[in-house]
Design an enzyme around this catalytic site. Structure first.
Site: not given
Length: 149
Positions: A43, A54, A56, A81, A83, A86, A146
């Site tokens: 991130n 982010h 990912e 996990s 979002c 992503c 975020d």
């Protein structure tokens, strides 16, 4: 879970630690295909002033352009996990498998991933959990920004 999952999640964890050391949010990710890391990232919303970097998406950026066939054989490893954004990227590129470090501090769109046929593996990693809990306790404003709150 596969025997290689802990090894590749460890790369995402190192990325999260790098992000934290840079003053950012400690979320890391790695995109892996056929046992090879294509790209890893963390991130960088704070560091780059970016609304979309982010863990990912940073890993996807680091991986560069790939063919659809490569994405369809890949696994996204992420410390947290994913979002909605992503998750959308994972679905857009047809990545069939996601390995998640933890989902207690934030439950992303795992149900959507599963509903679209993505294999979701939860590692429930204690390092991922403690890193995020500590960050959230020390930086509630950054964390809320975020996750869009």
């Amino acid at each position: 879970m596969t025997p290689n999952d802990p090894k590749f999640l460890a790369i995402a964890i190192e990325e999260a630690k790098t992000g934290l050391a840079e003053g950012g949010i400690p979320i890391g990710a790695a995109l892996v295909c056929d046992g090879r890391v294509l790209g890893a990232g963390h991130n960088q919303r704070i560091q780059l002033g970016s609304p979309i970097r982010h863990g990912e998406t940073d890993a996807l950026e680091a991986a560069g352009r790939q063919s659809a066939a490569v994405y369809r054989r890949s696994t996204m490893y992420t410390t947290l996990s994913p979002c909605d954004m992503c998750t959308g990227a994972i679905l857009l590129y047809g990545i069939p498998r996601v390995v998640i470090g933890e989902n207690r501090t934030f439950l992303g769109a795992e149900a959507l991933l599963r509903s679209r046929g993505v294999e979701v593996v939860l590692m429930d990693d204690p390092d991922c959990l403690s890193m995020m809990k500590e960050f959230i306790a020390e930086n509630p404003e950054l964390w809320n920004e975020d996750i869009g709150e």
